[in-house]
Design a protein around this motif. Structure first.
Motif, PDB file in Angstrom:
ATOM      1  N   GLN A 124       1.002  -1.444   0.003  1.00 18.28           N
ATOM      2  CA  GLN A 124       0.079  -0.047  -0.238  1.00 18.28           C
ATOM      3  C   GLN A 124       1.059   1.113   0.041  1.00 18.28           C
ATOM      4  N   ARG A 125       0.419   2.200  -0.912  1.00 19.37           N
ATOM      5  CA  ARG A 125       1.158   3.316  -0.691  1.00 19.37           C
ATOM      6  C   ARG A 125       0.223   4.531  -0.756  1.00 19.37           C
ATOM      7  N   TYR A 126       0.683   5.806  -0.477  1.00 22.76           N
ATOM      8  CA  TYR A 126      -0.229   6.943  -0.393  1.00 22.76           C
ATOM      9  C   TYR A 126      -0.368   7.348  -1.929  1.00 22.76           C
ATOM     10  N   THR A 135       1.946  13.967  -2.416  1.00 22.97           N
ATOM     11  CA  THR A 135       1.299  12.907  -1.821  1.00 22.97           C
ATOM     12  C   THR A 135       0.073  13.050  -1.092  1.00 22.97           C
ATOM     13  N   THR A 136      -0.953  12.434  -1.450  1.00 23.71           N
ATOM     14  CA  THR A 136      -2.078  12.333  -0.704  1.00 23.71           C
ATOM     15  C   THR A 136      -2.199  11.712   0.488  1.00 23.71           C
ATOM     16  N   LYS A 137      -3.372  11.782   1.281  1.00 22.25           N
ATOM     17  CA  LYS A 137      -3.548  11.036   2.520  1.00 22.25           C
ATOM     18  C   LYS A 137      -4.210   9.719   2.446  1.00 22.25           C
ATOM     19  N   LYS A 138      -4.416   9.435   0.989  1.00 30.91           N
ATOM     20  CA  LYS A 138      -5.131   8.122   0.842  1.00 30.91           C
ATOM     21  C   LYS A 138      -4.269   6.964   0.646  1.00 30.91           C
ATOM     22  N   LEU A 139      -4.519   5.763   1.130  1.00 27.34           N
ATOM     23  CA  LEU A 139      -3.777   4.646   0.956  1.00 27.34           C
ATOM     24  C   LEU A 139      -4.323   3.899  -0.327  1.00 27.34           C
ATOM     25  N   SER A 286       9.392   2.140   4.090  1.00 24.43           N
ATOM     26  CA  SER A 286       9.043   3.549   3.117  1.00 24.43           C
ATOM     27  C   SER A 286      10.046   4.100   2.555  1.00 24.43           C
ATOM     28  N   GLU A 292       3.842   1.569   2.692  1.00 26.79           N
ATOM     29  CA  GLU A 292       3.295   2.203   3.959  1.00 26.79           C
ATOM     30  C   GLU A 292       2.639   0.953   4.576  1.00 26.79           C
TER      31      GLU A 292
END
Length: 317
Positions: A124-126, A135-139, A286, A292
């Motif tokens: 999983q990444r942002y 970079t967003t806050k959504k995984l 990371s 993440e």
């Protein structure tokens, strides 16, 4: 003499009656030994290998502490090493020299097809926004590939890439070859036939730098790769820009060799998920891969990759 002859016949008849039972026993013994030969693999020490997305020496040093964290989780010695390319990891897993590979989607599909290797987890990444790569806050469990050029190059679209020089990763790299090459083909430009010269570089940071330094006209990289070189080249975001962003690509995998026992598959998957949740472990994954965390995966998640692989074969026709 007559009784002796009759006795012989009785003995022969008895032997013939026993023969099928003997052959069945032999057959059973043979299949048992074959079963023993197919015994599921239980590692006494674990070998983990990956290909760095940026500077190999720096990344290997950052990844080394992962050995101790995995050893603590699994209770056996662990060796973590860097490979030169994904094909090398696939072959090493196929020849049982490597137990666990950090494989991008296309390399996983190849490993599964050739050696029956099994995907355990997806990273999983942002998410990454366009065009600033923030970079967003959504995984998310996917990423994208981009084609980068210098802003002052005059290259505005895929069709402008005809006759140009493009920096690429090896041919099993999903973001560094498969996706952008296939989507270029959909736009009428065949990377193998449109007067294009490809230059294979090691690491997506090198792809960005090759464009920045005007060594190539364009580069295939994962979205967000420009940030890998921002510390050294402060103006990279303004000088190197994307002209194309691909469809979603399933995130990288943690894959094990095909004969790994189901018990150890679960142990390894649990170990990586646990490590990703610790402060030290999260810092490692990371910095090495922008991971993440990890979620369970399955082979069917990569059917989209198989579709792209089929389309990639058109490049040679």
């Amino acid at each position: 003499m007559h009784l002796k002859g009759k006795g012989k016949l009785l003995l022969i008849a008895a032997a013939l009656l026993l023969l099928p039972a003997g052959l069945a026993a032999c057959g059973k013994s043979s299949s048992s030994s074959a079963g023993a030969g197919n015994k599921a693999y239980t590692p006494k020490k674990l070998t983990v290998e990956f290909v760095p997305s940026s500077n190999a020496g720096t990344i290997e040093a950052k990844a080394k502490p992962l050995e101790g964290l995995l050893k603590k989780e699994l209770g056996i010695p662990v060796t973590v090493s860097v490979s030169t390319d994904y094909n090398t990891i696939v072959e090493a897993m196929g020849s049982k020299k490597v137990d666990v590979g950090f494989l991008p989607p296309d390399a996983y599909v190849l490993a599964h097809k050739q050696y029956g290797d099994k995907v355990l987890l997806q990273a999983q990444r942002y998410g990454v926004s366009e065009p600033d790569d923030k970079t967003t806050k959504k995984l998310v469990n996917y990423y994208r590939s981009q084609i980068l050029v210098r802003k002052d190059s005059g290259i505005k679209s895929i069709k402008d890439l005809k006759g140009k020089k493009i920096a690429v990763q090896d041919t099993t790299s999903t973001a560094g070859w498969i996706y952008p090459a296939v989507e270029m083909l959909k736009h009428g430009v065949n990377i193998n036939k449109s007067g294009i010269q490809t230059v294979t570089v090691k690491g997506h940071d090198q792809g960005v730098l090759s464009v920045y330094n005007k060594n190539t006209d364009a580069a295939f990289v994962f979205q967000g790769a420009r940030k890998l070189v921002m510390n050294d080249e402060k103006d990279v975001m303004s000088k190197v820009v994307p002209i194309y962003t691909t469809a979603k690509i399933p995130n990288d995998t943690i894959t094990v060799r095909g004969d790994m026992s189901s018990k150890w598959q679960k142990k390894i998957a649990t170990a990586f998920k646990n490590i990703a949740k610790t402060k030290k472990g999260h810092a490692i994954i990371s910095s090495v891969y922008s991971h993440e965390g990890y979620v369970d995966s399955k082979d069917s998640n990569f059917d989209i990759i198989r579709q792209y692989d089929k389309q990639a074969k058109q490049l040679d026709k």
